[in-house]
Scaffold this motif. Structure first.
Motif, PDB file in Angstrom:
ATOM      1  N   LEU A 130       6.436   4.245   4.348  1.00 44.43           N
ATOM      2  CA  LEU A 130       6.623   5.374   5.241  1.00 44.43           C
ATOM      3  C   LEU A 130       8.011   5.285   5.865  1.00 44.43           C
ATOM      4  O   LEU A 130       8.389   4.238   6.401  1.00 44.43           O
ATOM      5  N   ASN A 182       6.667   0.277   6.919  1.00 45.74           N
ATOM      6  CA  ASN A 182       7.265   1.360   7.693  1.00 45.74           C
ATOM      7  C   ASN A 182       8.736   1.043   7.936  1.00 45.74           C
ATOM      8  O   ASN A 182       9.067  -0.082   8.311  1.00 45.74           O
ATOM      9  N   ASN A 195       0.945  -1.656   4.527  1.00 46.80           N
ATOM     10  CA  ASN A 195       1.814  -0.499   4.658  1.00 46.80           C
ATOM     11  C   ASN A 195       3.164  -0.945   5.201  1.00 46.80           C
ATOM     12  O   ASN A 195       3.232  -1.756   6.131  1.00 46.80           O
ATOM     13  N   ASN A 246       0.828  -1.197   0.000  1.00 48.62           N
ATOM     14  CA  ASN A 246       0.000   0.000   0.000  1.00 48.62           C
ATOM     15  C   ASN A 246       0.870   1.259   0.000  1.00 48.62           C
ATOM     16  O   ASN A 246       0.990   1.924  -1.009  1.00 48.62           O
ATOM     17  N   ASN A 247       1.501   1.560   1.121  1.00 49.41           N
ATOM     18  CA  ASN A 247       2.328   2.757   1.261  1.00 49.41           C
ATOM     19  C   ASN A 247       3.677   2.400   1.864  1.00 49.41           C
ATOM     20  O   ASN A 247       3.808   1.412   2.582  1.00 49.41           O
TER      21      ASN A 247
END
Length: 184
Positions: free
Chosen positions: A107, A125, A123, A104-105
């Motif tokens: 970070l 991280n 996500n 997804n993302n």
């Protein structure tokens, strides 16, 4: 329900009695010429110069203007975050493609007790401090988090995914174990 709790009691015990991998942050040494600054697994010398420099510059050594010295720590942290993004994002893209994964993302942030994490929503991280580690260690953490998109735990299947992508993953794990507190 009792069987589930019984099966997970060791895991629960570990989480309840969790101690951070890293101790309390060490006092910062002042920003003076000659200070060693880690980047990609090596230490580089800092030179404080009189010429105006926007932020911090890296040319085989770190350069910072005398006028920016007061904000040196924050300026260096911003530089690290930018470099971490520049190195980590392409690695995620490369290994995700090799593994046939989507995420997804991504970070890059200030994770207090981890090098990276993967959420159930896909996500990824990553701790900006990874940029202080050698590139093979950064790649290992990327592969490790991507492998969690396949296997949410640290099962044999999980480690097989990591091993196939990073045959030297044990060396990277050892580097983090030995040096993690220093660069954290």
């Amino acid at each position: 329900m009792d069987a589930f709790v019984d099966k997970k009691k060791f895991w629960l015990f570990e989480k309840i009695n969790y101690s951070p991998k890293f101790g309390e942050p060490k006092p910062e040494t002042p920003f003076i010429s000659g200070k060693a600054i880690p980047y990609l697994g090596k230490n580089y010398k800092l030179d404080v110069v009189q010429d105006p420099i926007d932020g911090i510059s890296f040319q085989g050594k770190f350069l910072i203007s005398q006028q920016n010295l007061q904000d040196g720590k924050a300026i260096l942290e911003q530089w690290y975050k930018q470099k971490a993004k520049e190195k980590i994002v392409p690695l995620v893209e490369r290994y995700a493609k090799q593994l046939g994964l989507t995420y997804n993302n991504i970070l890059i942030s200030d994770l207090k007790y981890r090098w990276g994490s993967c959420t159930l929503k896909g996500n990824l991280n990553f701790n900006w401090r990874l940029i202080k580690a050698p590139q093979f260690v950064i790649a290992y953490v990327v592969v490790h988090e991507l492998a969690h998109l396949i296997e949410l735990n640290h099962s044999e299947r999980f480690w097989n995914v990591v091993r196939i992508q990073m045959p030297n993953y044990l060396e990277a794990k050892e580097w983090l174990r030995v040096n993690g507190e220093v660069v954290f």
